[in-house]
Design a protein around this motif. Structure first.
Motif: not given
Length: 79
Positions: A1-8, A18-19, A44-47
């Motif tokens: 998973m890319t960083n932007i996908e993790k962020f989204n 939805e994305e 919390a999720i981003i951390e």
């Protein structure tokens, strides 16, 4: 998973959207359900996703040491 996908994914999980709903208009000013609980969940999720810790300075530290009340300490495990 890319960083932007993790962020989204954090926003998708917290808001149940939805994305395709994410974009420049998806802001706390434009999303009625965005409150402090949602904000904490996003953090919390981003951390967890990025293996970082968001640190909130005290008011004294903010006034005397920084113009930004938030800083991010990043400990990236490259193994």
């Amino acid at each position: 998973m890319t960083n932007i996908e993790k962020f989204n994914q954090a926003f998708i999980e917290v808001f149940g959207v939805e994305e395709s709903a994410l974009g420049s208009s998806f802001t706390k000013e434009n999303v009625d359900s965005w409150d402090s609980v949602h904000q904490l969940n996003i953090i919390a999720i981003i951390e967890e996703a990025f293996d970082i810790i968001a640190v909130r300075y005290t008011m004294e530290e903010k006034l005397f040491n920084s113009t930004n009340p938030f800083t991010f300490a990043v400990d990236v495990d490259m193994d």
